[in-house]
Design an enzyme around this catalytic site. Structure first.
Site, PDB file in Angstrom:
ATOM      1  N   ASP A   1      12.094  50.457  25.774  1.00 43.18           N
ATOM      2  CA  ASP A   1      11.887  50.415  27.600  1.00 43.18           C
ATOM      3  C   ASP A   1      12.970  49.449  27.776  1.00 43.18           C
ATOM      4  OD1 ASP A   1      11.328  47.802  26.159  1.00 43.18           O
ATOM      5  OD2 ASP A   1       9.105  47.732  27.729  1.00 43.18           O
TER       6      ASP A   1
ATOM      7  N   GLN B   1      29.732  36.054  45.661  1.00 45.78           N
ATOM      8  CA  GLN B   1      29.215  35.870  46.993  1.00 45.78           C
ATOM      9  C   GLN B   1      28.733  34.874  46.211  1.00 45.78           C
ATOM     10  OE1 GLN B   1      26.007  38.438  46.635  1.00 45.78           O
ATOM     11  NE2 GLN B   1      26.899  39.882  44.870  1.00 45.78           N
TER      12      GLN B   1
ATOM     13  N   HIS C   1      35.791  31.834  41.267  1.00 39.80           N
ATOM     14  CA  HIS C   1      36.765  32.927  41.999  1.00 39.80           C
ATOM     15  C   HIS C   1      36.785  31.763  43.030  1.00 39.80           C
ATOM     16  CE1 HIS C   1      37.574  35.964  45.895  1.00 39.80           C
ATOM     17  NE2 HIS C   1      36.495  35.138  46.541  1.00 39.80           N
TER      18      HIS C   1
ATOM     19  N   ASP D   1      45.587  38.056  50.298  1.00 31.09           N
ATOM     20  CA  ASP D   1      44.423  37.612  50.893  1.00 31.09           C
ATOM     21  C   ASP D   1      44.664  36.153  51.304  1.00 31.09           C
ATOM     22  OD1 ASP D   1      42.649  36.960  49.179  1.00 31.09           O
ATOM     23  OD2 ASP D   1      41.718  38.427  48.487  1.00 31.09           O
TER      24      ASP D   1
ATOM     25  N   LYS E   1      44.699  40.969  54.611  1.00 32.33           N
ATOM     26  CA  LYS E   1      43.378  42.201  54.606  1.00 32.33           C
ATOM     27  C   LYS E   1      42.337  41.789  54.879  1.00 32.33           C
ATOM     28  CE  LYS E   1      40.077  41.312  50.431  1.00 32.33           C
ATOM     29  NZ  LYS E   1      40.211  40.860  49.352  1.00 32.33           N
TER      30      LYS E   1
ATOM     31  N   ASP F   1      46.030  38.167  41.784  1.00 30.62           N
ATOM     32  CA  ASP F   1      44.452  38.082  42.141  1.00 30.62           C
ATOM     33  C   ASP F   1      43.800  37.734  40.394  1.00 30.62           C
ATOM     34  OD1 ASP F   1      42.665  38.177  44.141  1.00 30.62           O
ATOM     35  OD2 ASP F   1      43.028  40.210  44.448  1.00 30.62           O
TER      36      ASP F   1
ATOM     37  N   THR G   1      37.062  47.506  43.066  1.00 28.78           N
ATOM     38  CA  THR G   1      37.397  48.821  42.900  1.00 28.78           C
ATOM     39  C   THR G   1      39.166  49.226  43.033  1.00 28.78           C
ATOM     40  OG1 THR G   1      37.636  48.540  45.547  1.00 28.78           O
ATOM     41  CG2 THR G   1      35.499  49.382  44.673  1.00 28.78           C
TER      42      THR G   1
ATOM     43  N   GLY H   1      40.752  48.461  45.882  1.00 27.43           N
ATOM     44  CA  GLY H   1      41.086  48.771  47.294  1.00 27.43           C
ATOM     45  C   GLY H   1      42.353  47.966  47.339  1.00 27.43           C
TER      46      GLY H   1
HETATM   47  C1  R5P Z   1      38.568  39.044  46.433  1.00 25.97           C
HETATM   48  O1  R5P Z   1      38.171  37.446  47.246  1.00 25.97           O
HETATM   49  C2  R5P Z   1      38.651  38.925  45.729  1.00 25.97           C
HETATM   50  O2  R5P Z   1      39.970  38.090  45.404  1.00 25.97           O
HETATM   51  C3  R5P Z   1      39.418  40.057  45.130  1.00 25.97           C
HETATM   52  O3  R5P Z   1      40.679  40.525  45.530  1.00 25.97           O
HETATM   53  C4  R5P Z   1      39.053  41.208  45.558  1.00 25.97           C
HETATM   54  O4  R5P Z   1      37.394  41.268  45.289  1.00 25.97           O
HETATM   55  C5  R5P Z   1      38.994  43.021  44.679  1.00 25.97           C
HETATM   56  O5  R5P Z   1      38.096  43.379  44.979  1.00 25.97           O
HETATM   57  P1  R5P Z   1      38.259  44.876  44.794  1.00 25.97           P
HETATM   58  O6  R5P Z   1      39.418  45.535  43.684  1.00 25.97           O
HETATM   59  O7  R5P Z   1      36.862  45.581  45.023  1.00 25.97           O
HETATM   60  O8  R5P Z   1      38.724  45.223  45.958  1.00 25.97           O
END
Ligand code: R5P
Length: 309
Positions: A30, A90, A123, A162, A186, A214, A219, A221
């Site tokens: 399940d 988050q 993060h 960013d 960003k 980073d 994603t 993006g």
């Molecule tokens: C944002 O503050 C993180 O450091 C990353 O730049 C971000 O979360 C990456 O997410 P994605 O690849 O979806 O843009």
């Protein structure tokens, strides 16, 4: 012990340490997760290696169940080694009526019985204060930097996609003796998931070799937009140094964009063959760093001494 999210990393660490790894997870028909540890844990210091990706929710559930099993088996200490800590983006109330998901996950881990947490590039480091057990955070730059240094890149500028990433960018710039740092601006609409835009930057990248850093690529993006923008601003080359390669949605095809020349990631997240097959992707192993950290934790040594780059 390890769950199903990155057994390869656990085995690589165990090989360095000359230790055994137990994989105690199975699944009922399940979908419920079952944990059964095959050896005695009584009075043992247990290290559970479980990044919470690619499947954040199952990985977290496996993690807390393994911790609970170890606690109920009378382990003397339980270190949750979470190389990639999902939900860590988050980490605040960025709008009304939302949870602080990262805090909740940390509390679940502590309530299950963990006595220590170890992460790589969390993060935001303030998250260590969410709970009242020791929470050490190490950096993936330890594994990535030697590869970049060996390339002896001239006219180097380190950029962040960013403002939140500027501390990491200045750290890389210092260690690589870069000419300068740059910041790409960003904009993210917090009401829409996974969408961001790049519209401006601070710094000069004309004819420079840029290292764009980073903590995570999800994603793709953020980083792909930033790389395209840097090339439009005259960058000669753009290399990426990203610790956690989550590669969600269509990130695997996005990163093939010609604006990106090379991509360095670590193995905090176990990579799919689809990603490993992309020639410009190079994976640096975090296993030696985690093996050293585990050794120090067990012997009572310092975690910060020469492990934080
Ligand atoms: C944002 O503050 C993180 O450091 C990353 O730049 C971000 O979360 C990456 O997410 P994605 O690849 O979806 O843009």
């Amino acid at each position: 012990m390890t769950g199903r999210s990155n057994p390869k990393l656990a085995h690589d660490i165990a090989k360095i340490l000359g230790q055994e790894v137990h994989e105690p997870i199975s699944v009922f028909s399940d979908g419920e997760i079952r944990v059964r540890i095959p050896v005695s844990m009584r009075n043992k210091h247990v290290f559970i290696i479980q990044p919470t990706a690619p499947n954040a929710n199952d990985s977290i559930m496996e993690l807390v169940l393994m911790i609970d099993a170890a606690k109920r088996s009378s382990a003397s200490a339980i270190s949750a080694i979470i190389p990639y800590f999902g939900y860590s983006r988050q980490d605040r109330k960025e709008m009304p009526r939302v949870p602080i998901s990262s805090s909740l996950v940390a509390h679940m881990i502590v309530n299950a019985g963990a006595t220590q947490i170890l992460t790589i590039d969390i993060h935001s480091q303030q998250q260590q204060g969410f709970v009242r057990i020791p929470w050490d955070n190490l950096f993936g730059s330890y594994a990535i930097l030697p590869i970049i240094k060996s390339q002896k890149i001239k006219n180097l500028v380190v950029a962040s996609p960013d403002k939140g990433g500027m501390v990491q960018a200045t750290g890389y710039a210092r260690l690589l003796r870069a000419d300068d740092v740059a910041l790409v601006y960003k904009v993210r609409d917090v009401a829409v998931n996974d969408k961001s835009e790049t519209s401006a930057m601070i710094g000069d990248v004309k004819n420079k070799n840029v290292l764009l850093v980073d903590d995570v690529i999800s994603t793709g993006g953020t980083i792909v937009n930033a790389a395209i923008f840097l090339k439009q601003m005259g960058a000669k080359s753009v290399r990426l140094a990203i610790v956690h390669g989550v590669f969600a949605a269509d990130a695997a095809s996005k990163i093939k964009h010609p604006a990106i020349d090379e991509i360095y990631i670590t193995d905090t997240v176990q990579q799919r063959p689809e990603i490993l097959g992309i020639k410009k992707v190079k994976v640096a192993s975090i296993a030696p760093l985690l093996a050293k950290a585990i050794n120090r934790i067990q012997s009572g040594g310092s975690i910060s001494r020469d492990l934080i780059l």
